[in-house]
Design a protein around this motif. Sequence first.
Motif, PDB file in Angstrom:
ATOM      1  N   UNK A  61      84.586 116.273 -73.854  1.00 18.29           N
ATOM      2  CA  UNK A  61      83.297 116.360 -74.542  1.00 18.29           C
ATOM      3  C   UNK A  61      82.934 117.838 -74.703  1.00 18.29           C
ATOM      4  N   UNK A  62      82.520 118.232 -75.901  1.00 18.97           N
ATOM      5  CA  UNK A  62      82.150 119.619 -76.141  1.00 18.97           C
ATOM      6  C   UNK A  62      80.662 119.718 -76.475  1.00 18.97           C
ATOM      7  N   UNK A  63      79.988 120.585 -75.748  1.00 12.96           N
ATOM      8  CA  UNK A  63      78.562 120.843 -75.977  1.00 12.96           C
ATOM      9  C   UNK A  63      78.405 122.290 -76.451  1.00 12.96           C
ATOM     10  N   UNK A  64      77.680 122.475 -77.542  1.00 11.32           N
ATOM     11  CA  UNK A  64      77.447 123.814 -78.080  1.00 11.32           C
ATOM     12  C   UNK A  64      76.025 124.257 -77.748  1.00 11.32           C
ATOM     13  N   UNK A  65      75.715 125.516 -77.989  1.00 16.42           N
ATOM     14  CA  UNK A  65      74.329 125.953 -77.786  1.00 16.42           C
ATOM     15  C   UNK A  65      73.325 125.196 -78.660  1.00 16.42           C
ATOM     16  N   UNK A  66      73.803 124.535 -79.720  1.00 18.31           N
ATOM     17  CA  UNK A  66      72.907 123.766 -80.567  1.00 18.31           C
ATOM     18  C   UNK A  66      72.827 122.302 -80.154  1.00 18.31           C
ATOM     19  N   UNK A  67      73.896 121.788 -79.533  1.00 16.48           N
ATOM     20  CA  UNK A  67      73.924 120.351 -79.203  1.00 16.48           C
ATOM     21  C   UNK A  67      73.904 120.097 -77.699  1.00 16.48           C
ATOM     22  N   UNK A  68      73.560 121.086 -76.919  1.00 19.77           N
ATOM     23  CA  UNK A  68      73.667 120.994 -75.460  1.00 19.77           C
ATOM     24  C   UNK A  68      72.847 119.851 -74.872  1.00 19.77           C
ATOM     25  N   UNK A  69      71.728 119.513 -75.514  1.00 22.29           N
ATOM     26  CA  UNK A  69      70.846 118.480 -74.960  1.00 22.29           C
ATOM     27  C   UNK A  69      71.034 117.106 -75.600  1.00 22.29           C
ATOM     28  N   UNK A  70      72.082 116.964 -76.422  1.00 18.78           N
ATOM     29  CA  UNK A  70      72.384 115.671 -77.041  1.00 18.78           C
ATOM     30  C   UNK A  70      73.366 114.916 -76.135  1.00 18.78           C
ATOM     31  N   UNK A  71      72.933 113.785 -75.656  1.00 13.22           N
ATOM     32  CA  UNK A  71      73.785 113.010 -74.755  1.00 13.22           C
ATOM     33  C   UNK A  71      75.010 112.482 -75.499  1.00 13.22           C
ATOM     34  N   UNK A  72      76.169 112.593 -74.861  1.00 15.31           N
ATOM     35  CA  UNK A  72      77.398 112.053 -75.421  1.00 15.31           C
ATOM     36  C   UNK A  72      77.873 110.880 -74.563  1.00 15.31           C
ATOM     37  N   UNK A  73      78.377 109.855 -75.242  1.00 22.50           N
ATOM     38  CA  UNK A  73      78.732 108.610 -74.557  1.00 22.50           C
ATOM     39  C   UNK A  73      80.214 108.563 -74.225  1.00 22.50           C
ATOM     40  N   UNK A  74      80.503 108.131 -73.013  1.00 24.63           N
ATOM     41  CA  UNK A  74      81.878 107.900 -72.574  1.00 24.63           C
ATOM     42  C   UNK A  74      82.051 106.388 -72.386  1.00 24.63           C
ATOM     43  N   UNK A  75      83.118 105.840 -72.948  1.00 24.13           N
ATOM     44  CA  UNK A  75      83.394 104.403 -72.849  1.00 24.13           C
ATOM     45  C   UNK A  75      84.547 104.155 -71.889  1.00 24.13           C
ATOM     46  N   UNK A  76      84.339 103.215 -70.999  1.00 28.95           N
ATOM     47  CA  UNK A  76      85.353 102.836 -70.011  1.00 28.95           C
ATOM     48  C   UNK A  76      85.918 101.465 -70.375  1.00 28.95           C
ATOM     49  N   UNK A  77      87.248 101.348 -70.328  1.00 27.94           N
ATOM     50  CA  UNK A  77      87.930 100.090 -70.627  1.00 27.94           C
ATOM     51  C   UNK A  77      88.995  99.835 -69.572  1.00 27.94           C
ATOM     52  N   UNK A  78      89.031  98.613 -69.069  1.00 30.01           N
ATOM     53  CA  UNK A  78      90.090  98.250 -68.116  1.00 30.01           C
ATOM     54  C   UNK A  78      91.409  98.119 -68.848  1.00 30.01           C
ATOM     55  N   UNK A  79      92.471  98.685 -68.274  1.00 32.86           N
ATOM     56  CA  UNK A  79      93.806  98.501 -68.836  1.00 32.86           C
ATOM     57  C   UNK A  79      94.219  97.058 -68.597  1.00 32.86           C
ATOM     58  N   UNK A  80      94.499  96.353 -69.690  1.00 31.19           N
ATOM     59  CA  UNK A  80      94.789  94.920 -69.584  1.00 31.19           C
ATOM     60  C   UNK A  80      96.272  94.708 -69.312  1.00 31.19           C
ATOM     61  N   UNK A 120      89.955  91.709 -62.578  1.00 31.69           N
ATOM     62  CA  UNK A 120      91.210  91.292 -63.201  1.00 31.69           C
ATOM     63  C   UNK A 120      91.008  89.996 -63.982  1.00 31.69           C
ATOM     64  N   UNK A 121      91.900  89.726 -64.946  1.00 33.38           N
ATOM     65  CA  UNK A 121      91.845  88.466 -65.704  1.00 33.38           C
ATOM     66  C   UNK A 121      93.150  87.681 -65.635  1.00 33.38           C
ATOM     67  N   UNK A 122      94.026  88.053 -64.710  1.00 35.36           N
ATOM     68  CA  UNK A 122      95.314  87.367 -64.571  1.00 35.36           C
ATOM     69  C   UNK A 122      95.317  86.501 -63.314  1.00 35.36           C
ATOM     70  N   UNK A 123      96.036  85.398 -63.373  1.00 32.60           N
ATOM     71  CA  UNK A 123      96.141  84.507 -62.224  1.00 32.60           C
ATOM     72  C   UNK A 123      97.608  84.205 -61.956  1.00 32.60           C
ATOM     73  N   UNK A 124      98.057  84.536 -60.775  1.00 31.91           N
ATOM     74  CA  UNK A 124      99.446  84.279 -60.400  1.00 31.91           C
ATOM     75  C   UNK A 124      99.693  82.776 -60.298  1.00 31.91           C
TER      76      UNK A 124
END
Length: 289
Positions: A61-80, A120-124
């Motif tokens: 994520x890059x924040x500049x002196x102009x965008x420093x206060x703009x929140x940036x979103x990070x998305x988390x995904x489980x590896x399936x 998890x979504x797998x069943x042995x």
Amino acid sequence: TITTTVHDNDVAFVMISKMEAAVEEGAVQDTYQVSLQTKPTADVTVTATRDADVLVEPTSLTFTPKTWNVKQTVTLTAINDDIDEPLELHTVTHAATSSDPFYEGAPLTFSGNVSVNVTDNDRAGITLSKTSVTVKEQGQSDFYTIRLNSDPDVTHGADEPNCRVTVEVTDTYDVSVSPSVLVFTSSNWNVAQRVNVTAKDDNVDEELEAQIITQAAFSTGSSNYNGTRANFSNNGNVAVSIYDDADSAAIILSKAEVHVQEGLVNDTYTVVLQSDPDVTHGAHGGLNE
């Protein structure tokens, strides 16, 4: 001359909106926001580093002196993946770099760590394609297939050979199976392997019989597929209906009549069984003799 000392009350700090997140394989994602607490004098790059089982987007994520206060979103995904695993806790770490000395290695909320719970979504389990088969002596054979429901390699490749699963198939006194041992790896766990069933041809006159072929699984490295923890469909049993061939119980006399004469002529005949009388296939020793 008046000398003025100005004390700044702004502190360079990277803000992360939450310290815990939860995701699920193949379904639920989660997000959090990153922002700066103060205006930098140069661009600030915040990197997010994941560990196993979690994808992070974006990782930089890059924040500049102009965008420093703009929140940036990070998305988390489980590896399936295809591995049956318990609820796991993973960590996403963050670090800041900048030519602004105050933001070079700047502190972060929660020490820059976001804990991620991964469901998890797998069943042995082990699936048998049939619950019953039918065979006949010197005639019809049958088959069924076996496959695993999940990848047995819980080490994600670190010790795959130790996680392989061996399925042993046990035949009966009237039925043979081939092969009797199947091996499943991380590469072929979802490939159905065939078990051929054939009636053993004996000389015993028998009614239609019902017997059970059983299966058992063993794995050193994957506890979900070892011994009694292995979850077979139909409890690992395949019922077999066995039809007899032309065996027929009868006592055969070699002659229908004999001729003798007092003091002169003797005669003989023989007696033989048409089928083996041991319907227990040796289980009771000589009791059927």
